[in-house]
Design an enzyme around this catalytic site. Structure first.
Site, PDB file in Angstrom:
ATOM      1  N   SER A  34       6.211   0.041  10.204  1.00  0.00           N
ATOM      2  CA  SER A  34       4.860   0.108   9.649  1.00  0.00           C
ATOM      3  C   SER A  34       4.680   1.494   9.057  1.00  0.00           C
ATOM      4  O   SER A  34       5.178   2.484   9.615  1.00  0.00           O
ATOM      5  CB  SER A  34       3.832  -0.111  10.764  1.00  0.00           C
ATOM      6  OG  SER A  34       2.551   0.330  10.337  1.00  0.00           O
ATOM      7  N   MET A  71       0.842  -1.200   0.000  1.00  0.00           N
ATOM      8  CA  MET A  71       0.000   0.000   0.000  1.00  0.00           C
ATOM      9  C   MET A  71       0.880   1.254   0.000  1.00  0.00           C
ATOM     10  O   MET A  71       0.389   2.360   0.259  1.00  0.00           O
ATOM     11  CB  MET A  71      -0.939   0.000   1.208  1.00  0.00           C
ATOM     12  CG  MET A  71      -1.894  -1.196   1.183  1.00  0.00           C
ATOM     13  SD  MET A  71      -3.431  -0.900   2.038  1.00  0.00           S
ATOM     14  CE  MET A  71      -2.849  -0.607   3.701  1.00  0.00           C
ATOM     15  N   GLY A  72       2.166   1.085  -0.277  1.00  0.00           N
ATOM     16  CA  GLY A  72       3.042   2.246  -0.405  1.00  0.00           C
ATOM     17  C   GLY A  72       3.511   2.806   0.927  1.00  0.00           C
ATOM     18  O   GLY A  72       3.373   2.189   1.964  1.00  0.00           O
ATOM     19  N   LYS A 130       5.096  -9.730   9.542  1.00  0.00           N
ATOM     20  CA  LYS A 130       4.502  -8.710  10.415  1.00  0.00           C
ATOM     21  C   LYS A 130       2.982  -8.877  10.395  1.00  0.00           C
ATOM     22  O   LYS A 130       2.321  -8.747  11.404  1.00  0.00           O
ATOM     23  CB  LYS A 130       4.924  -7.338   9.909  1.00  0.00           C
ATOM     24  CG  LYS A 130       3.937  -6.239  10.225  1.00  0.00           C
ATOM     25  CD  LYS A 130       4.497  -5.276  11.193  1.00  0.00           C
ATOM     26  CE  LYS A 130       3.553  -4.158  11.525  1.00  0.00           C
ATOM     27  NZ  LYS A 130       2.688  -3.747  10.441  1.00  0.00           N
ATOM     28  N   GLY A 147       4.969 -10.120   4.235  1.00  0.00           N
ATOM     29  CA  GLY A 147       5.733 -10.006   5.481  1.00  0.00           C
ATOM     30  C   GLY A 147       5.046 -10.747   6.612  1.00  0.00           C
ATOM     31  O   GLY A 147       3.818 -10.774   6.694  1.00  0.00           O
ATOM     32  N   HIS A 154       9.072  -3.428   3.464  1.00  0.00           N
ATOM     33  CA  HIS A 154       8.694  -3.640   2.061  1.00  0.00           C
ATOM     34  C   HIS A 154       9.931  -3.973   1.228  1.00  0.00           C
ATOM     35  O   HIS A 154       9.901  -4.871   0.386  1.00  0.00           O
ATOM     36  CB  HIS A 154       8.065  -2.366   1.480  1.00  0.00           C
ATOM     37  CG  HIS A 154       6.827  -1.896   2.171  1.00  0.00           C
ATOM     38  ND1 HIS A 154       6.802  -0.770   2.955  1.00  0.00           N
ATOM     39  CD2 HIS A 154       5.563  -2.401   2.193  1.00  0.00           C
ATOM     40  CE1 HIS A 154       5.570  -0.577   3.418  1.00  0.00           C
ATOM     41  NE2 HIS A 154       4.799  -1.558   2.989  1.00  0.00           N
TER      42      HIS A 154
HETATM   43  P1  AMP Z   1       1.432  -2.836   3.482  1.00  0.00           P
HETATM   44  O1  AMP Z   1       2.005  -1.801   2.557  1.00  0.00           O
HETATM   45  O2  AMP Z   1       1.393  -2.417   4.908  1.00  0.00           O
HETATM   46  O3  AMP Z   1       0.145  -3.414   2.963  1.00  0.00           O
HETATM   47  O4  AMP Z   1       2.456  -4.049   3.464  1.00  0.00           O
HETATM   48  C1  AMP Z   1       2.857  -4.658   2.273  1.00  0.00           C
HETATM   49  C2  AMP Z   1       3.648  -5.894   2.595  1.00  0.00           C
HETATM   50  O5  AMP Z   1       4.783  -5.543   3.376  1.00  0.00           O
HETATM   51  C3  AMP Z   1       2.843  -6.915   3.413  1.00  0.00           C
HETATM   52  O6  AMP Z   1       3.158  -8.214   2.946  1.00  0.00           O
HETATM   53  C4  AMP Z   1       3.358  -6.690   4.809  1.00  0.00           C
HETATM   54  O7  AMP Z   1       3.283  -7.830   5.627  1.00  0.00           O
HETATM   55  C5  AMP Z   1       4.810  -6.335   4.537  1.00  0.00           C
HETATM   56  N1  AMP Z   1       5.364  -5.600   5.673  1.00  0.00           N
HETATM   57  C6  AMP Z   1       4.876  -4.469   6.241  1.00  0.00           C
HETATM   58  N2  AMP Z   1       5.616  -4.111   7.302  1.00  0.00           N
HETATM   59  C7  AMP Z   1       6.582  -5.054   7.435  1.00  0.00           C
HETATM   60  C8  AMP Z   1       7.659  -5.267   8.354  1.00  0.00           C
HETATM   61  N3  AMP Z   1       7.905  -4.434   9.352  1.00  0.00           N
HETATM   62  N4  AMP Z   1       8.440  -6.355   8.161  1.00  0.00           N
HETATM   63  C9  AMP Z   1       8.210  -7.218   7.152  1.00  0.00           C
HETATM   64  N5  AMP Z   1       7.220  -7.070   6.258  1.00  0.00           N
HETATM   65  C10 AMP Z   1       6.417  -6.007   6.388  1.00  0.00           C
END
Ligand code: AMP
Length: 283
Positions: free
Chosen positions: A185, A30-31, A149, A147, A37
């Site tokens: 995050s 989601m950027g 997370k 991730g 990421h």
């Molecule tokens: P998001 O942009 O928050 O939707 O995350 C996109 C991807 O990045 C998802 O697969 C998340 O699990 C991963 N991600 C986000 N934060 C972390 C983190 N701190 N460590 C590892 N992966 C992450």
């Protein structure tokens, strides 16, 4: 890096790659990118001929009262970071193309989507699985990267891939943390200095619980209680949940199985909802 803003040109580009038998790694995001990421991008680059990253703040996974409108966005910086990483294609579709007027089809993984984060975020995982399935159909990746997370999310997506016979391999990567221990995050930017200090109680509490389990402690209820008590020490933390569950079915654990356990917590600090976890076993 090619930046592509709509579905047909992306499909054409990817069709060419598939005809050349190139493997395609896909990292949906989601950027507002951070090292978490980027660690997924790095994995994808290692294992595939080409890497595609999507940036799409998915309205279907936000409840009306949640932070869709204020979710942090910085396309310019994200794009520079991905270019620097050597990403081949950045896909940034418009919400109107992903969910055109009259959109009516959703995919839902039963049970797994209704516990942990699914309890307080109704329809959240339905939104996630729907957009991820759509993105898989658009991109046709060889491998996709998530991730740990968001452990529940990774577990649900793996289940969807199995149940729907999707032709993609799901890989997961460890939680990337800031130097102070807070899981990275995009939402961490919402935190004031004070709130951030409070938030650190979560990784600290989980770490303590992990140490206890590593010593041989197996009582799931006592572990939950221990984490809750650590979190309660800081009055600015509002606990959403602390759960100890089996990794494969996300069912409440009584006795901790050191090869199949997820210990997860979600808290609110001010207006910010944060999650963290540790895993015993593999997803
Ligand atoms: P998001 O942009 O928050 O939707 O995350 C996109 C991807 O990045 C998802 O697969 C998340 O699990 C991963 N991600 C986000 N934060 C972390 C983190 N701190 N460590 C590892 N992966 C992450």
């Amino acid at each position: 890096m090619k930046t592509i803003l709509s579905i047909d040109p992306l499909k054409n580009e990817l069709k060419k790659l598939r005809e050349q038998n190139r493997s395609i790694g896909f990292v949906p995001t989601m950027g507002f990118l951070h090292e978490g990421h980027l660690s997924l991008v790095r994995e994808s680059k290692k294992e595939n001929d080409r890497t595609v990253v999507s940036i799409f703040v998915n309205p279907a996974q936000f409840a009306p009262h949640e932070d869709f409108d204020s979710y942090p966005r910085d396309m310019k910086k994200d794009s520079e970071m991905l270019e620097e990483m050597g990403v081949d294609i950045l896909f940034c579709p418009a919400a109107a193309e992903i969910y055109p007027g009259g959109y009516a089809t959703y995919v839902e993984v039963e049970k797994l989507g209704n516990v942990l984060c699914g309890k307080s975020r109704e329809n959240h995982f339905r939104g996630v699985t729907t957009v991820v399935l759509k993105l898989f159909n658009i991109v046709g990746p060889t491998r996709a990267y998530f991730g740990r997370k968001d452990a529940q999310q990774a577990i649900i997506i793996k289940k969807m891939v199995t149940d729907l016979n999707l032709d993609v391999v799901i890989r997961t990567a460890p939680i990337a943390r800031d130097v102070d221990g807070l899981a990275l995050s995009s939402r961490n930017v919402y935190l004031s200095a004070e709130e951030r200090k409070a938030a650190l109680q979560m990784p600290a509490a989980l770490q303590r619980a992990k140490a206890k389990i590593d010593e041989g402690f197996r009582d799931a209820l006592a572990v939950k209680k221990m984490i809750r008590e650590e979190l309660k020490k800081n009055p600015s933390i509002e606990i959403d949940y602390v759960e100890v569950a089996s990794l494969d079915r996300l069912e409440d654990a009584v006795v901790i199985n050191p090869g199949n356990t997820l210990v997860a917590a979600a808290i609110r600090v001010g207006k910010t909802r944060l999650i963290d976890n540790f895993i015993l076993g593999e997803i």
